[in-house]
Design a protein around this motif. Structure first.
Motif, short mmCIF file in Angstrom:
data_model
loop_
_atom_site.label_atom_id
_atom_site.label_comp_id
_atom_site.label_asym_id
_atom_site.label_seq_id
_atom_site.Cartn_x
_atom_site.Cartn_y
_atom_site.Cartn_z
N ASP A 174 44.21 42.22 47.55
CA ASP A 174 44.29 42.73 46.37
C ASP A 174 43.02 42.31 45.59
O ASP A 174 42.37 41.71 46.11
N ALA A 175 43.08 42.76 44.59
CA ALA A 175 41.67 42.49 43.65
C ALA A 175 41.74 41.16 43.22
O ALA A 175 40.37 40.55 43.21
N ALA A 176 42.78 40.47 42.86
CA ALA A 176 42.80 39.11 42.62
C ALA A 176 42.03 38.14 43.72
O ALA A 176 41.30 37.26 43.47
N SER A 177 42.49 38.37 45.01
CA SER A 177 41.97 37.59 45.97
C SER A 177 40.57 37.97 46.41
O SER A 177 39.80 37.15 46.74
N ILE A 178 40.09 39.10 46.14
CA ILE A 178 38.66 39.61 46.33
C ILE A 178 37.78 38.92 45.28
O ILE A 178 36.68 38.25 45.40
N HIS A 179 38.23 38.77 44.01
CA HIS A 179 37.72 38.07 43.03
C HIS A 179 37.45 36.63 43.47
O HIS A 179 36.30 35.99 43.25
N ALA A 180 38.47 36.01 43.89
CA ALA A 180 38.46 34.55 44.34
C ALA A 180 37.49 34.45 45.48
O ALA A 180 36.83 33.38 45.69
N ALA A 181 37.40 35.37 46.40
CA ALA A 181 36.47 35.42 47.50
C ALA A 181 35.09 35.41 47.15
O ALA A 181 34.15 34.68 47.63
N ASN A 182 34.82 36.43 46.03
CA ASN A 182 33.48 36.38 45.73
C ASN A 182 33.03 35.10 45.01
O ASN A 182 31.91 34.69 44.99
N GLN A 183 33.97 34.30 44.32
CA GLN A 183 33.74 33.06 43.61
C GLN A 183 33.29 32.07 44.88
O GLN A 183 32.47 31.19 44.51
N LEU A 184 34.13 32.10 45.77
CA LEU A 184 33.85 31.11 46.81
C LEU A 184 32.55 31.25 47.73
O LEU A 184 31.81 30.46 47.82
N ALA A 185 32.23 32.60 47.88
CA ALA A 185 30.92 32.98 48.34
C ALA A 185 29.81 32.50 47.49
O ALA A 185 28.96 31.93 47.93
N SER A 186 30.01 32.63 46.17
CA SER A 186 28.91 32.22 45.26
C SER A 186 28.82 30.62 45.14
O SER A 186 27.53 30.09 45.25
N VAL A 187 29.91 29.90 45.21
CA VAL A 187 29.70 28.49 45.10
C VAL A 187 28.84 27.92 46.54
O VAL A 187 28.23 27.18 46.45
N ARG A 188 29.37 28.63 47.56
CA ARG A 188 28.75 28.12 48.97
C ARG A 188 27.15 28.60 48.89
O ARG A 188 26.50 27.77 49.36
N LEU A 189 26.98 29.72 48.32
CA LEU A 189 25.52 30.17 48.26
C LEU A 189 24.62 29.10 47.61
O LEU A 189 23.70 28.57 47.78
#
Length: 355
Positions: free
Chosen positions: A268-283
């Motif tokens: 869902d959209a909420a999990s995609i938003h969280a995935a984007n946050q995790l990707a940003s943190v790791r980058l």
């Protein structure tokens, strides 16, 4: 597509929004070479440029490719790979990255290009050399190379329970997958039983060509062939625990693997938003990147008959929200890759028909 102005003001620096075109024909990829006087000079780069005010990323992509190379991609399929924000210290850039495969006719017309229309050097390079790091790219491009490693299809192992009616389920599981998994295939092994680790290790030893994805909870210790593990999978449940726990880089009691790329399961959209946050943190922390999301279920599945499928239209809308490549999962077959691409994905995954 995302509308964006050239520049967004931050408290310290301006963010330059850039559309990036990963142009290729089969395994041949087009790179430009930045002049020494340019920012991040003396490096190769993918074709692209700044997104003008009141211009979508796709419009900027078509314009920049035409201006720089003379190639008209207006009628080509443009697939979103992802979005990246990178801080070079002296400049911050936000890259919107798209994959464009040329037709045979376009490639024949332009394969002898040695310089672009703006005088810049151009080169067609083989994908294997590109992924091997033979071409020095700006730091922000390194994640793009990881994205390009994703295959068009990913097989998922059958659960051990699938073989419960046979005398020795673990042995039958091992034999089946040793014989059925395709050569050099990417295989997501959904391991839930800790006693099953030995069977996974045996499969990897018997099939050293297989590229393995493992759930992060089931990281295998004392594994000689750990080079085969190309990514760890994060479930939506684990992802949301991380997101709700102030993004402290851990999930539950186990720290996220920092040295392996991640593929995240989203619904869902909420999990995609969280995935984007995790990707940003790791980058930002220079950890191994998030290289994709399993977005499911696209269609109805035998394994989860009570779960309502998204359908292609809703799946496509969610796929556009992701800052990384999207992998279709749920009721699909390898033959559906073209449909997945049409709706914004880059790969399909599944058990039946894949293994």
């Amino acid at each position: 597509m995302v509308n964006a102005a050239i520049i967004q003001q931050t408290s310290h620096q301006k963010i330059v929004n850039v559309a990036v075109a990963v142009i290729h024909y089969q395994a041949q990829y087009l790179l430009g070479f930045r002049d020494a006087a340019q920012h991040q000079g003396n490096r190769y780069e993918f074709v692209g440029g700044k997104i003008e005010a009141n211009e979508t990323a796709k419009q900027a992509l078509i314009r920049e490719v035409a201006e720089e190379t003379g190639i008209d991609i207006h009628d080509n399929t443009v697939i979103k790979l992802g979005r990246l924000h990178h801080d070079y210290g002296d400049k911050q850039v936000s890259l919107q990255v798209y994959n464009i495969e040329l037709t045979a006719e376009q490639y024949e017309q332009h394969r002898h290009l040695s310089h672009g229309l703006e005088g810049q050097a151009l080169a067609w390079v083989n994908k294997s050399g590109l992924l091997a790091g033979k071409y020095h790219l700006p730091a922000a491009n390194k994640t793009i190379l990881e994205w390009l490693r994703l295959p068009a299809q990913i097989a998922i192992s059958y659960p051990l329970a699938h073989f419960n009616d046979l005398p020795n389920p673990a042995t039958e599981w091992l034999t089946y997958h040793k014989e059925k998994v395709g050569t050099h295939a990417w295989l997501y092994i959904r391991v839930k039983d800790s006693d099953f680790d030995n069977s996974v290790k045996q499969l990897m030893a018997l099939r050293p060509d297989i590229q393995v994805i493992l759930p992060f909870e089931r990281r295998l210790h004392s594994l000689q062939a750990d080079y085969q593990i190309v990514a760890h999978q994060i479930s939506q449940t684990a992802l949301m625990k991380w997101f709700d726990n102030e993004q402290d880089s851990s999930v539950g009691e186990q720290a996220l693997p920092l040295d392996r790329p991640l593929i995240i399961s989203c619904h869902d959209a909420a999990s995609i938003h969280a995935a984007n946050q995790l990707a940003s943190v790791r980058l930002q922390q220079q950890q191994a990147p998030v290289i994709g999301v399993f977005l499911s279920p696209v269609l109805a599945t035998q394994t989860h008959p009570d779960t309502a499928p998204l359908g292609w239209v809703a799946w496509s809308a969610l796929a556009q929200l992701a800052d990384m490549p999207v992998i279709g999962l749920g009721g699909l077959s390898p033959a559906m890759i073209e449909q997945a691409v049409q709706y914004g994905g880059i790969s399909v995954a599944g058990i039946r028909q894949f293994v």
